[in-house]
Every structure is written in structure tokens, then in C-alpha cells.
Enzyme design. Structure first.
Site, PDB file in Angstrom:
ATOM      1  N   GLU A  45       0.837  -1.203   0.000  1.00 48.34           N
ATOM      2  CA  GLU A  45       0.000   0.000   0.000  1.00 48.34           C
ATOM      3  C   GLU A  45       0.871   1.251   0.000  1.00 48.34           C
ATOM      4  OE1 GLU A  45      -3.102  -0.051  -1.165  1.00 48.34           O
ATOM      5  OE2 GLU A  45      -3.597  -1.455   0.445  1.00 48.34           O
ATOM      6  N   ASP A  48       3.065   2.098  -4.908  1.00 47.02           N
ATOM      7  CA  ASP A  48       3.104   2.176  -6.381  1.00 47.02           C
ATOM      8  C   ASP A  48       3.722   3.478  -6.870  1.00 47.02           C
ATOM      9  OD1 ASP A  48       0.802   3.673  -5.702  1.00 47.02           O
ATOM     10  OD2 ASP A  48      -0.502   2.705  -7.195  1.00 47.02           O
ATOM     11  N   ALA A 134     -15.088   3.679  -1.461  1.00 47.58           N
ATOM     12  CA  ALA A 134     -14.844   2.597  -0.509  1.00 47.58           C
ATOM     13  C   ALA A 134     -13.422   2.071  -0.613  1.00 47.58           C
ATOM     14  CB  ALA A 134     -15.841   1.463  -0.746  1.00 47.58           C
ATOM     15  N   GLY A 135     -12.608   2.687  -1.467  1.00 45.67           N
ATOM     16  CA  GLY A 135     -11.235   2.217  -1.618  1.00 45.67           C
ATOM     17  C   GLY A 135     -11.135   0.960  -2.460  1.00 45.67           C
ATOM     18  N   SER A 137     -11.447   1.156  -5.878  1.00 44.30           N
ATOM     19  CA  SER A 137     -11.053   1.615  -7.213  1.00 44.30           C
ATOM     20  C   SER A 137     -12.179   1.657  -8.226  1.00 44.30           C
ATOM     21  CB  SER A 137      -9.923   0.739  -7.772  1.00 44.30           C
ATOM     22  OG  SER A 137      -8.805   0.926  -7.014  1.00 44.30           O
ATOM     23  N   ASP A 183      -4.208   0.625  -9.548  1.00 42.74           N
ATOM     24  CA  ASP A 183      -5.638   0.357  -9.735  1.00 42.74           C
ATOM     25  C   ASP A 183      -5.975   0.101 -11.200  1.00 42.74           C
ATOM     26  OD1 ASP A 183      -5.529   0.990  -7.099  1.00 42.74           O
ATOM     27  OD2 ASP A 183      -6.510   2.937  -7.301  1.00 42.74           O
TER      28      ASP A 183
HETATM   29  C1  GLA Z   1      -5.141   4.617  -4.369  1.00 43.33           C
HETATM   30  C2  GLA Z   1      -4.326   4.947  -5.612  1.00 43.33           C
HETATM   31  C3  GLA Z   1      -3.309   3.847  -5.911  1.00 43.33           C
HETATM   32  C4  GLA Z   1      -2.470   3.508  -4.681  1.00 43.33           C
HETATM   33  C5  GLA Z   1      -3.365   3.296  -3.457  1.00 43.33           C
HETATM   34  C6  GLA Z   1      -2.563   3.137  -2.189  1.00 43.33           C
HETATM   35  O1  GLA Z   1      -5.938   3.498  -4.606  1.00 43.33           O
HETATM   36  O2  GLA Z   1      -5.165   5.119  -6.728  1.00 43.33           O
HETATM   37  O3  GLA Z   1      -2.494   4.234  -6.986  1.00 43.33           O
HETATM   38  O4  GLA Z   1      -1.501   4.492  -4.455  1.00 43.33           O
HETATM   39  O5  GLA Z   1      -4.272   4.369  -3.267  1.00 43.33           O
HETATM   40  O6  GLA Z   1      -1.798   1.980  -2.226  1.00 43.33           O
END
Ligand code: GLA
Length: 421
Positions: A45, A48, A134-135, A137, A183
Site C-alpha cells: 500500500e 506504487d 470505498a477504496g 477503485s 488500480d
Molecule cells: C489509491 C491509488 C493507488 C495507490 C493506493 C494506495 O488506490 O489510486 O495508486 O496508491 O491508493 O496503495
């Protein structure tokens, strides 16, 4: 951002919704149907954008686009879920402040054109069931499905890694969130039953089977925070400053990916405390991803669970992107029998945790975590097992393009070569 959804919509009803809405808004014209998934990240996490490693899984929640080309340069986009339309001209793409959901599609069109591709206008309808904010993507799913549709409908010559890069540019340069590549990459290149190890510097990747008997759980805290974008961009800046400071001693480094734990230890006194903690997270997390892959490959999931715990602690204490509800969810999961590992997933500040759980006890596990989390926070979470799924494709004609590598489970961008990890 993407389409709101009930969270229980099946793939089939999503297709039906998309085609019905297309028929209503563009009568008499047949559409082709495309899909791209959301994701959960098992580990890796905030690595990237530091040129590091990630290990996401594409999930069975997705964005779908029913689309058909037009003879002119106009794009007529209807969001079935927002019940709104947005129209733009490919010759003059601007951002739509009133219908920001359309900017992911606008951005993708503009970036494809800036790469030199000639696009045709579209009539199209967007639906989806990746929950917003919600994380998971949802925005990358919309970007990738749009790019995939234009590639298929206009015969564009770009491979999946390039398509992911164009979508990342759309989010970064057009929408304004300086995200990494994870993502969009997993939305384009995910494979059913597998996690995807990605080297975010070279875009080498390898598909890692999820061992039988393990369920991947998504644990949505239901907390949505507005801070995510500004805090996210701030973390990026902190990492860039760290590289700048460390270059005084390590002139060869280009990103935190190039720094080892030993080097960080040696130069720790040179860094302000906050920057040191950010570095400690990124450097340690990259090492954890590679160890996680080794443990998945050897079937030693106990080690993987420990690595997930360490990842969560590091995100909470050093990177400071967790929140009390995410911590409550992870602690509840950790205290529940059958848990292999659990951690927050995605950018943080709310959203979801991911849990790896023994399949045999998955139903009891979901109920125990739901009750435990509700008791601790007063919030009703959404907890479900997700099916590791394929990346983007055309629905009903789901032929994947040929693999890019010599093997069927790994590749190096458009060229050949398996990723070593
Ligand atoms: C978001 C970003 C990703 C990544 C995550 C954290 O989802 O879009 O590129 O940086 O946060 O790992």
C-alpha cells in the site's frame, strides 16, 4: 468515483441494466458491452507511486459500458445509476464540473488522443456496482472500461499495460488525483483466481494463484472521508522530499524503491521524524510484498498473515492513513477464528479492510466480524467474500487478447519475460 450500486447486483443484472438503459436512450441501435473490475490490494500500500511493488486482486464488482460508435465526434454518455447524461465533443474536451462522474471518461478520451490515437464518437451508457469512495477503485474501473471500449470499437493498437498507463494519466492529469498505476493495472490485467504482483517501475508483472481454501474478504467500514485526495497528494510529496534529502548520501536513488532498510537506518538522523516514518513504511512495505509472494507460492500462509498485520500497523503508525473504524475492523477480524491476516486496503482514511480467511469458516467469520464491528463502532458494515476475477473484457464475447509473455501467467509489458520475485 463511479456508479453507485446496491452492492449485491450480479454481473447478469448489471448487463441487463446496461442494455436496457442503452435501448431507452439510444433506441434502435445495438450496443457492445464492456466491463472492468474494482480491486482489493492484498499487500503493497502506497508503494506504487514510489516505484515499488503491489499485490492486488481484481474483484467481482465492476463498471460496465454499453457503447456504439457514431459517425461524428460527439460522445453522448448516460449514467444509468446517476440518472444523468453528459455530452462532449472529442475535438474540444473540457471537464464537466456539474457531472464530475463523466470526467473519468472525458479524461481517458483526451489522453488517448494525446497518445496519437484517433477516436470515434460514442453513444454509451455506464452502470456499475463498485461502491464509491470505498477504496475499491471504482474510478479506475470506469477509466479502464472506457479505454477498453474505445480500443475495441476503433481498433486502437495499444496493449493492456499501455491502456492502464493512459487511464492513470487521465486520473492524474485530467481529474487531478496523483495516483499510482496499481488500480488501472489490475483492472486491465487481473486474472480469475490470481493476485497480480506488479513492479510499478518496470511494469513487469506476475500472476500469483490464490491458494485453494482461502477466501478473500472485503470488509467495508462504511466510513467515507473527504480528506483522501489532499492527504494522498501530501503523502506523495513527502515521499518525493525524502528522496531529495536521501540523495545527498545516496545520489543514485530515483525513488524510495531504491532505498534498503539498512540504508534508511544509516541515514535516519538526517531525516525529520515524519519523513523518516513515511520512508520506513514504504521501504518495509516493498520488502513485505516480495516476502508475501514467496509465502503465497510456498503455501506458507501463516507468514502472509504476519506480513499483513505488519502492513496494517505500519500504515496506521508510520504512514498515518488509517482511521479508528479501519483499526476497529482489522482488530475485530484479527480476534475472529479463521483469520489468516487482515489489513486496511487502498488509499485509507476510511473505506475497506481486506481479510484472508479459511474458506471452511467463512460464513461464521462474516457474521462474527459484522457483529463485532457493529458493537465497537455502532456502524453496520458490509462484509462479503469476493471472487478473484478477470481484468477488463468484452461481455458475451469475453475472448481475452493473447498473452503478452512467453508464458500464460506472467509478462513484461508488451514484451516477453517473466517477472522474478
Ligand atoms: C489509491 C491509488 C493507488 C495507490 C493506493 C494506495 O488506490 O489510486 O495508486 O496508491 O491508493 O496503495
Amino acid at each position: 468515483m463511479a456508479e453507485p450500486g446496491s452492492g449485491t447486483t450480479t454481473n447478469e443484472t448489471l448487463s441487463a441494466r446496461a442494455l436496457r438503459a442503452f435501448g431507452e436512450h439510444f433506441p434502435g441501435r445495438e450496443a457492445r458491452l464492456f466491463r472492468a473490475p474494482g480491486r482489493v490490494n492484498l499487500i503493497g500500500e502506497h508503494t506504487d507511486y514510489n516505484d515499488g511493488f503491489v499485490l492486488p486482486v481484481a474483484i467481482d464488482r465492476q463498471a460496465m459500458l454499453a457503447a456504439r460508435t457514431r459517425p461524428d465526434s460527439m460522445v453522448h454518455l448516460w449514467s444509468e445509476s446517476y440518472a444523468q447524461g453528459s455530452t462532449f465533443d472529442l475535438n474540444d474536451i473540457t471537464s464537466d464540473q456539474e457531472r464530475p462522474w463523466s470526467n473519468y471518461v472525458r479524461g481517458v478520451a483526451l489522453m488517448l488522443q494525446q497518445e496519437g490515437f484517433t477516436l470515434r464518437g460514442l453513444d454509451c451508457v455506464l452502470v456499475g456496482d463498485v461502491p464509491i469512495g470505498a477504496g475499491l477503485s471504482s474510478s479506475a474501473a470506469v477509466e479502464v472500461v472506457a479505454a477498453y471500449a474505445w480500443r475495441a470499437l476503433c481498433g486502437l493498437k495499444l496493449d493492456d499495460p499501455q491502456l492502464a498507463l493512459v487511464c492513470q494519466q487521465a486520473e492524474s492529469r485530467f481529474v487531478g488525483v496523483k495516483c499510482g498505476i496499481m488500480d488501472q493495472f489490475i483492472a486491465a490485467l487481473g486474472r480469475a483466481g490470481h493476485a497480480l504482483l506488479v513492479d510499478c517501475r518496470t511494469l513487469d508483472y506476475g500472476r500469483i494463484p490464490i491458494p485453494a481454501g482461502i477466501a478473500v474478504m472485503v470488509c467495508d467500514t462504511k466510513v467515507r472521508r473527504g480528506l483522501v485526495e489532499s492527504e494522498y497528494n501530501r503523502r506523495r510529496q513527502e515521499c518525493e522530499s525524502a528522496v531529495h534529502m536521501l540523495r545527498r548520501h545516496l545520489p543514485e536513488i530515483k525513488a524510495l524503491r531504491d532505498v534498503t532498510s539498512g540504508q534508511l537506518q544509516r541515514y535516519r538522523d538526517e531525516l525529520p521524524d515524519t519523513i523518516l516514518r513515511r520512508c520506513r513504511h514504504v521501504v518495509g512495505e516493498n520488502e513485505r510484498v516480495l516476502r508475501a509472494v514467496t509465502s503465497l507460492r510456498s503455501g506458507d500462509v501463516g507468514v502472509l498473515g504476519d506480513l499483513m498485520r505488519q502492513s496494517h500497523d505500519s500504515l496506521r503508525d508510520d504512514y498515518e492513513v488509517s482511521c479508528s473504524e479501519l483499526n476497529a475492523m482489522v482488530e475485530t477480524a484479527e480476534a475472529t477464528p479463521g483469520t489468516i491476516g487482515a489489513r486496511m486496503t487502498g488509499a485509507g482514511f476510511g473505506g475497506c479492510a481486506v481479510g484472508l480467511v479459511e474458506q471452511a469458516v467463512a460464513a461464521d467469520w462474516m457474521e462474527a466480524v459484522r457483529v463485532g464491528y457493529r458493537t465497537r463502532t455502532g456502524l453496520e458494515p458490509d462484509i462479503y467474500a469476493c471472487r478473484p476475477s478477470d481484468g477488463a473484457g468484452e461481455v458475451e464475447n469475453c475472448q481475452r487478447p493473447p498473452a503478452y509473455s512467453g508464458g500464460d501467467s506472467s509478462g513484461r509489458g508488451a514484451a516477453t519475460g517473466a517477472m522474478c520475485a
